[in-house]
Design a protein around this motif. Structure first.
Motif, mmCIF file in Angstrom:
data_model
loop_
_atom_site.group_PDB
_atom_site.id
_atom_site.type_symbol
_atom_site.label_atom_id
_atom_site.label_comp_id
_atom_site.label_asym_id
_atom_site.label_seq_id
_atom_site.Cartn_x
_atom_site.Cartn_y
_atom_site.Cartn_z
ATOM 1 N N LEU A 28 0.829 -1.209 0.000
ATOM 2 C CA LEU A 28 0.000 0.000 0.000
ATOM 3 C C LEU A 28 0.863 1.258 0.000
ATOM 4 O O LEU A 28 0.542 2.238 -0.669
ATOM 5 C CB LEU A 28 -0.929 0.007 1.208
ATOM 6 C CG LEU A 28 -2.241 -0.727 1.050
ATOM 7 C CD1 LEU A 28 -2.942 -0.849 2.398
ATOM 8 C CD2 LEU A 28 -3.131 -0.054 0.048
ATOM 9 N N GLY A 29 1.950 1.232 0.760
ATOM 10 C CA GLY A 29 2.864 2.365 0.774
ATOM 11 C C GLY A 29 3.450 2.636 -0.598
ATOM 12 O O GLY A 29 3.583 3.791 -1.023
ATOM 13 N N GLU A 30 3.789 1.573 -1.306
ATOM 14 C CA GLU A 30 4.311 1.722 -2.658
ATOM 15 C C GLU A 30 3.238 2.287 -3.596
ATOM 16 O O GLU A 30 3.528 3.111 -4.459
ATOM 17 C CB GLU A 30 4.803 0.377 -3.182
ATOM 18 C CG GLU A 30 6.007 -0.154 -2.420
ATOM 19 C CD GLU A 30 6.304 -1.619 -2.725
ATOM 20 O OE1 GLU A 30 5.580 -2.231 -3.531
ATOM 21 O OE2 GLU A 30 7.280 -2.134 -2.151
ATOM 22 N N LEU A 31 2.007 1.853 -3.399
ATOM 23 C CA LEU A 31 0.912 2.343 -4.240
ATOM 24 C C LEU A 31 0.615 3.817 -3.989
ATOM 25 O O LEU A 31 0.210 4.538 -4.909
ATOM 26 C CB LEU A 31 -0.343 1.497 -4.021
ATOM 27 C CG LEU A 31 -0.273 0.084 -4.593
ATOM 28 C CD1 LEU A 31 -1.465 -0.743 -4.115
ATOM 29 C CD2 LEU A 31 -0.206 0.104 -6.104
ATOM 30 N N VAL A 32 0.825 4.286 -2.755
ATOM 31 C CA VAL A 32 0.639 5.715 -2.459
ATOM 32 C C VAL A 32 1.606 6.528 -3.310
ATOM 33 O O VAL A 32 1.228 7.526 -3.932
ATOM 34 C CB VAL A 32 0.856 6.005 -0.954
ATOM 35 C CG1 VAL A 32 0.954 7.500 -0.702
ATOM 36 C CG2 VAL A 32 -0.260 5.409 -0.135
ATOM 37 N N THR A 33 2.846 6.088 -3.371
ATOM 38 C CA THR A 33 3.846 6.770 -4.195
ATOM 39 C C THR A 33 3.422 6.763 -5.660
ATOM 40 O O THR A 33 3.520 7.783 -6.356
ATOM 41 C CB THR A 33 5.219 6.083 -4.052
ATOM 42 O OG1 THR A 33 5.581 6.074 -2.675
ATOM 43 C CG2 THR A 33 6.280 6.802 -4.855
ATOM 44 N N THR A 46 -4.161 2.194 -10.741
ATOM 45 C CA THR A 46 -3.524 2.197 -9.428
ATOM 46 C C THR A 46 -4.574 2.207 -8.324
ATOM 47 O O THR A 46 -4.432 1.506 -7.323
ATOM 48 C CB THR A 46 -2.573 3.401 -9.286
ATOM 49 O OG1 THR A 46 -1.625 3.374 -10.360
ATOM 50 C CG2 THR A 46 -1.820 3.356 -7.970
ATOM 51 N N TRP A 47 -5.649 2.971 -8.495
ATOM 52 C CA TRP A 47 -6.721 2.987 -7.502
ATOM 53 C C TRP A 47 -7.382 1.623 -7.375
ATOM 54 O O TRP A 47 -7.763 1.204 -6.282
ATOM 55 C CB TRP A 47 -7.768 4.064 -7.795
ATOM 56 C CG TRP A 47 -7.473 5.352 -7.113
ATOM 57 C CD1 TRP A 47 -7.101 6.524 -7.692
ATOM 58 C CD2 TRP A 47 -7.484 5.597 -5.705
ATOM 59 N NE1 TRP A 47 -6.875 7.475 -6.741
ATOM 60 C CE2 TRP A 47 -7.117 6.936 -5.503
ATOM 61 C CE3 TRP A 47 -7.770 4.819 -4.593
ATOM 62 C CZ2 TRP A 47 -7.034 7.513 -4.243
ATOM 63 C CZ3 TRP A 47 -7.687 5.395 -3.325
ATOM 64 C CH2 TRP A 47 -7.323 6.723 -3.170
#
Length: 85
Positions: A28-33, A46-47
């Motif tokens: 999830l942290g990687e997806l925030v980036t 990505t969402w």
């Protein structure tokens, strides 16, 4: 078909399932980036990945839809920080 795993394989499988939640939060942290950088169709894709990852953490669907409607990576980053605490 039952499969016999070696001790090493059994330990690797056990470790994976023991750390699955941590791996999900890291993803999830990687997806925030990725969301900060994404635009257009890439952002939509990505969402979709974020929604799937949040479902795997056990988050309620109404909260997931709220995050999706807001479309704010900063808000998602706060949620990830909350989950990792």
């Amino acid at each position: 078909m039952d499969r016999q795993y070696s001790k090493f394989q059994q330990k690797a499988i056990k470790n994976f399932y023991d750390n699955r939640e941590t791996l999900g939060i890291q993803r999830l942290g990687e997806l925030v980036t990725d969301l900060y950088l994404a635009e257009g169709k890439k952002r939509e894709k990505t969402w979709e990945q974020v929604e799937s990852a949040l479902k795997n953490t056990g988050m309620k669907p109404d909260r997931i839809s709220h995050l999706r409607k807001q479309d704010d990576p900063a808000l998602l980053a706060k949620v990830v920080q909350e989950l990792s605490a």
